[in-house]
Write an enzyme that holds these catalytic residues in place. Structure first.
Site, mmCIF file in Angstrom:
data_model
loop_
_atom_site.group_PDB
_atom_site.id
_atom_site.type_symbol
_atom_site.label_atom_id
_atom_site.label_comp_id
_atom_site.label_asym_id
_atom_site.label_seq_id
_atom_site.Cartn_x
_atom_site.Cartn_y
_atom_site.Cartn_z
ATOM 1 N N VAL A 153 0.823 -1.211 0.000
ATOM 2 C CA VAL A 153 0.000 0.000 0.000
ATOM 3 C C VAL A 153 0.861 1.267 0.000
ATOM 4 O O VAL A 153 0.602 2.212 -0.752
ATOM 5 C CB VAL A 153 -0.985 -0.001 1.191
ATOM 6 C CG1 VAL A 153 -1.760 1.300 1.264
ATOM 7 C CG2 VAL A 153 -1.945 -1.192 1.079
ATOM 8 N N LYS A 207 -6.202 -1.015 9.447
ATOM 9 C CA LYS A 207 -7.509 -1.329 10.055
ATOM 10 C C LYS A 207 -7.376 -1.879 11.467
ATOM 11 O O LYS A 207 -8.171 -1.559 12.337
ATOM 12 C CB LYS A 207 -8.301 -2.295 9.185
ATOM 13 C CG LYS A 207 -7.564 -3.543 8.814
ATOM 14 C CD LYS A 207 -8.265 -4.309 7.709
ATOM 15 C CE LYS A 207 -7.286 -5.168 6.935
ATOM 16 N NZ LYS A 207 -6.524 -4.463 5.912
ATOM 17 N N GLY A 219 -0.902 -15.268 -5.300
ATOM 18 C CA GLY A 219 -0.707 -14.068 -4.489
ATOM 19 C C GLY A 219 -2.012 -13.446 -3.997
ATOM 20 O O GLY A 219 -2.006 -12.355 -3.441
ATOM 21 N N LYS A 254 -12.779 -4.567 9.968
ATOM 22 C CA LYS A 254 -13.438 -3.584 9.106
ATOM 23 C C LYS A 254 -14.878 -3.359 9.534
ATOM 24 O O LYS A 254 -15.368 -2.224 9.546
ATOM 25 C CB LYS A 254 -13.390 -4.056 7.649
ATOM 26 C CG LYS A 254 -11.981 -4.072 7.048
ATOM 27 C CD LYS A 254 -11.997 -4.740 5.683
ATOM 28 C CE LYS A 254 -10.607 -4.890 5.089
ATOM 29 N NZ LYS A 254 -10.574 -5.872 3.985
#
Lengths: 426, 426
Positions: free
Chosen positions: B14, B105, B187, B205
Site C-alpha cells: 500500500v 484497520k 498471491g 473492518k
C-alpha cells in the site's frame, strides 16, 4: 450546540421529502452532530402541500425577499426545479450570504458557473449532490474520495423512469408505448415524459458528473443524446440471446483523442454490474487510473432518497468550513482547449430484415468488411412466413462514420436486405 | 499554490502504491487542486523497496523522530499495518502536530479512540478511509453523504481473498483446501491466511464501519466471527440449486432490540446485488431510513486502489479545515447503553444425511416444528449407493437458540439423520 436555520423553497416531492427528514430527525442530529437544525421558513403558496406536511402558519412565507432578509436562515434548500424562478431565488439567497443546497439539475447544469461565482463572491457555499442520482453519493465520491485519480470513464444508468420501462419491457414483454402508459399510471413516469424518455434528464446529469470527473466544464449541449422511444422489444430479446441487456446509458470518456459524452440506449454484457441494475434503481460505474472500477448503486430519485442527499449536504455545510467549490468552473462554456470526440468508437448491434435468398448473409458481411467492420457474433433466424429472414449481428469495435456508411450500403443493395435497428454496444 | 509535505511510513504494497500515485500525479494535483504535494521523507529500511520505487537517498529516513522533527512534513501516511510500531509512530506524528492518513484497520479498530483524542488535542487530522474496502468510498459516504439517515443495516463482502476463494469454488468446483493453495500461488492469499479466511480482517473492518453507521463504538470483540474454512463445495452447489450464492458476509444491524454484528459465511439470494460481487471485488450494501438501499462496489484491496483512498484523504486533509473526527469515539469500549443482540434472527440452510427409511423427512420437519421452525424450501436427493439420502432445507426466519436446539434434537434421534452442514441465510 450549533444552531442551523433552514429555508426550503418549494414543498414538492423532493422539498416535501426533505421537510419530513429534517423535522423527523431533528433530535437525532442534536446527538449525532451537535446541530440544532430548525426549519425557519418554507416558501410555498400551495395550501394543500402546506397542510399535507403540517407546516405551521408562522413558517410559511410568500416571497424570496422574506427568506433572504431572515437573519435566522443560514442555509436555503432549493427544490423548485426548472430554471426560473429557481435561478433568481438562488442568486438572491447567495447574495444575502445564505449557503444554498439544491437538487435542481437543469439549473446547476446550465448556470453552475454563475451560481458558483456568486457563492464565492459572497463567501457562502453551494452544494448540489442531490442534482444527480438521488441518494447515491456520487458527486462527493468524485470530489472527496477519487480526486487523486485520473478518471478515464464513467458510465451510468442515471434515469429511473427509463430504466423502469426497459426492465419491464425485458421481463414482461410488451411494447415501449404500453409499458410507458403503465409507468405513467403507477407514477413512475410523468404525463409529459419527454425529459426522461428522450434523455434530457440524463444529459443534464451527465454534464454535471462528467465535468467533475474530467475536471473541465462539459456543457450539456456537447452531449450526444438519443432516448428510448424507438426501442423495440424484438431487439431487447435478440440482445439477451446474444448475452446483453439493453439500458439507457450515460457515457463519458476521457482519452488521448479528447472527451466523448453521450446518452443513448446501448447493449451491455449481461455479467457487467450495470446490467443487473433494474427497475427504478440507478448506478454509476466509474473507472479511475488508480482505483480501477468502482460502482455506486441506489435509488436515483424519489422524495426520501433525494432528500437524503440534500440533508447530507446541509449537515456537511454546517460542519465543514469548505464550500465545495469546483476546481473547473471557469465558465458556462467548455474550455477552448477541450476537444470533443464526435465520431465515437464502439461495437454495434445491427438487425437486418432480408429476403431469404442464397448469399444474403455473405453479402451483408462483405459490405461490412468493405467498410472495415468485422463481425463478432451473428444470429440468422429461421425464415418467417413472409419469406423474410432476420439477421442480427454484433460487430467488433468500429466507429459511427464507418457504421453509418455500411448501413447506407446495405440498404442500397439489390437483394432487399434492410437495416431495421441499430444500437451501440457499451 | 499550497505546498503539502508528505511522509510515508513503510513502502510495502500500500505504501508503494501510494508513493507511485503521488509521484506520478504531482503535476496533475497542481492543476486540479492547486496543491504542490511533495514526498519529503519515506521511512523504510528495506533497500530493495527503496530501489524498486527509485526513492532518492535524501528522502529516506531511518526513524520516526526524523519524520516528526521535519518542519516540511504536514501529513504522515502510515501503511505499516499491525499494532506496533505503527501505533507509537502515529502517536508521535500526531503529537508533533502532523495530520495522519492511515490504511491500518487493526490499529484504527483497536485504538481509534486513543489516536483520535491525540489528534484532537494536537489540532490535527486523522483520516482512515483506506482502512476499509480499499478504494471504495464507503467511510466518507457514511460520514459526509448518508449522515442524515438512521442506518438500519449494512451488509458487506469486505474481504477480497475469501470472496476470490468462494467465487472459484462456485465457478470451477474444488475443495476449499485446493482453491486456497491456488489463491496462495497467485498471491491472492497470504502464506498464513488466517486473518482473511477466519474472518478477522472482515471483523476489524466491520467494527470500523458499523461504529460509523450506528454512531456508537462497536468493539471488534463484540463481533461474532466465523470463517470460510469449513465451507464444503456440496453446500455451494445445493445453495445454488435453491437460488442462493454463498458469500462471507459482514453484517451489522441496528434495531429495537439492539445492535447485531457478525461475520460468517451466509447464503444470499442470487438476485441480490451482493450475490454478483465476484472474485476479489468487494461491496458494501447499506440501508438507511431515508436513502433506502445503497451499494458501493469496487476493489477492496491492492496497491493502487488502497493508495487511491489514501491520496483521496491526503487531498481532503489539505483542502478542508475539517479534521474528520468521529462523533462517537468516546472510548475504545462500547457505550454502556449499547445492547448487543447475540441470539441472531435469520433463516437457515440445513443439510442432513439420513438413512433412507420411510418417514425420515417427516421426522426432521416435525422436530423442526417442535422447535418453532417452519420450512421454506426443501430438496430430498435420490438415494445414494450407500443407502443414504441427503435432505437440504431452508427454514423460515428463526433464531440461533431454536436452530441449535433443533439440530441437537435431529442428531439425537433414532433414525440416523445427522445434520452435516448449517449456514445462515442473509
Amino acid at each position: 450546540m450549533d444552531k442551523v436555520g433552514i429555508a426550503i423553497l418549494g414543498l414538492g416531492v423532493v422539498g416535501g421529502g426533505t421537510y419530513k427528514i429534517l423535522t423527523g430527525h431533528a433530535e437525532d442530529y442534536k446527538k449525532t452532530h451537535n446541530l440544532d437544525i430548525k426549519i425557519e421558513c418554507v416558501l410555498e403558496r400551495n395550501q394543500e402541500r402546506i397542510k399535507k406536511f403540517g407546516v405551521s402558519a408562522g413558517t410559511v412565507v410568500n416571497n424570496i425577499a422574506e427568506v433572504c432578509s431572515n437573519p435566522e436562515v443560514d442555509i436555503v434548500i432549493e427544490t423548485l426545479g426548472g430554471v426560473e424562478p429557481a435561478k433568481s431565488f438562488v442568486l438572491s439567497a447567495l447574495k444575502a450570504g445564505k449557503s444554498v443546497v439544491t437538487s435542481n439539475k437543469e439549473l446547476y447544469c446550465k448556470y453552475g458557473y454563475e451560481l458558483e461565482s456568486t457563492a464565492k463572491k459572497n463567501n457562502c457555499g453551494l452544494f448540489y449532490e442531490a442534482t444527480c442520482v438521488g441518494g447515491v453519493p456520487v458527486i462527493r465520491a468524485m470530489l472527496d474520495n477519487l480526486q487523486g485519480n485520473k478518471i478515464t470513464s464513467l458510465m451510468g444508468i442515471i434515469n429511473g423512469t427509463t430504466n423502469y420501462i426497459l426492465t419491464k419491457m425485458s421481463v414482461c414483454g410488451g411494447s415501449y408505448g404500453e409499458i410507458l402508459k403503465e409507468a405513467q399510471a403507477l407514477g413512475y413516469a410523468e404525463s409529459d415524459p419527454a425529459s426522461d424518455v428522450e434523455g434530457f434528464d440524463s444529459a443534464y446529469k451527465l454534464s454535471i458528473l462528467s465535468s467533475i470527473a474530467f475536471n473541465t466544464k462539459i456543457p450539456y449541449t456537447e452531449i450526444y443524446r438519443e432516448g428510448i422511444t424507438e426501442i423495440d422489444y424484438t431487439d431487447i430479446k435478440y440482445a439477451e440471446k446474444l448475452g446483453f441487456k439493453v439500458k439507457l446509458l450515460a457515457i463519458g470518456k476521457c482519452g488521448d483523442k479528447g472527451i466523448e459524452v453521450r446518452v443513448h440506449p446501448a447493449l451491455i454484457k449481461s455479467d457487467h454490474p450495470l446490467a443487473n441494475v433494474n427497475d427504478s434503481f440507478n448506478a454509476v460505474f466509474i473507472t479511475g487510473d488508480s482505483v480501477g472500477d468502482v460502482m455506486l448503486y441506489g435509488r436515483g430519485a424519489g422524495a426520501l432518497p433525494t432528500g437524503s442527499a440534500i440533508v447530507g449536504d446541509v449537515i456537511y455545510c454546517a460542519t465543514h468550513n469548505n464550500f465545495n467549490y469546483s476546481t473547473f468552473e471557469n465558465t458556462e462554456k467548455a474550455d477552448t482547449a477541450t476537444k470533443f470526440v464526435k465520431n465515437f468508437s464502439s461495437a454495434y448491434y445491427i438487425r437486418i430484415n432480408a429476403t431469404d435468398k442464397a448469399g444474403v448473409l455473405s453479402h451483408v458481411t462483405s459490405v461490412l468488411g468493405k467498410n472495415g467492420i468485422s463481425v463478432a457474433q451473428v444470429i440468422q433466424d429461421s425464415v418467417e412466413t413472409d419469406g423474410n429472414v432476420t439477421i442480427v449481428l454484433i460487430t467488433h469495435k468500429t466507429n459511427e462514420k464507418s457504421v453509418n456508411k455500411a448501413i447506407k450500403d446495405i440498404n442500397s443493395n439489390d437483394i432487399s436486405a434492410k437495416v431495421v435497428s441499430i444500437l451501440r454496444v457499451a
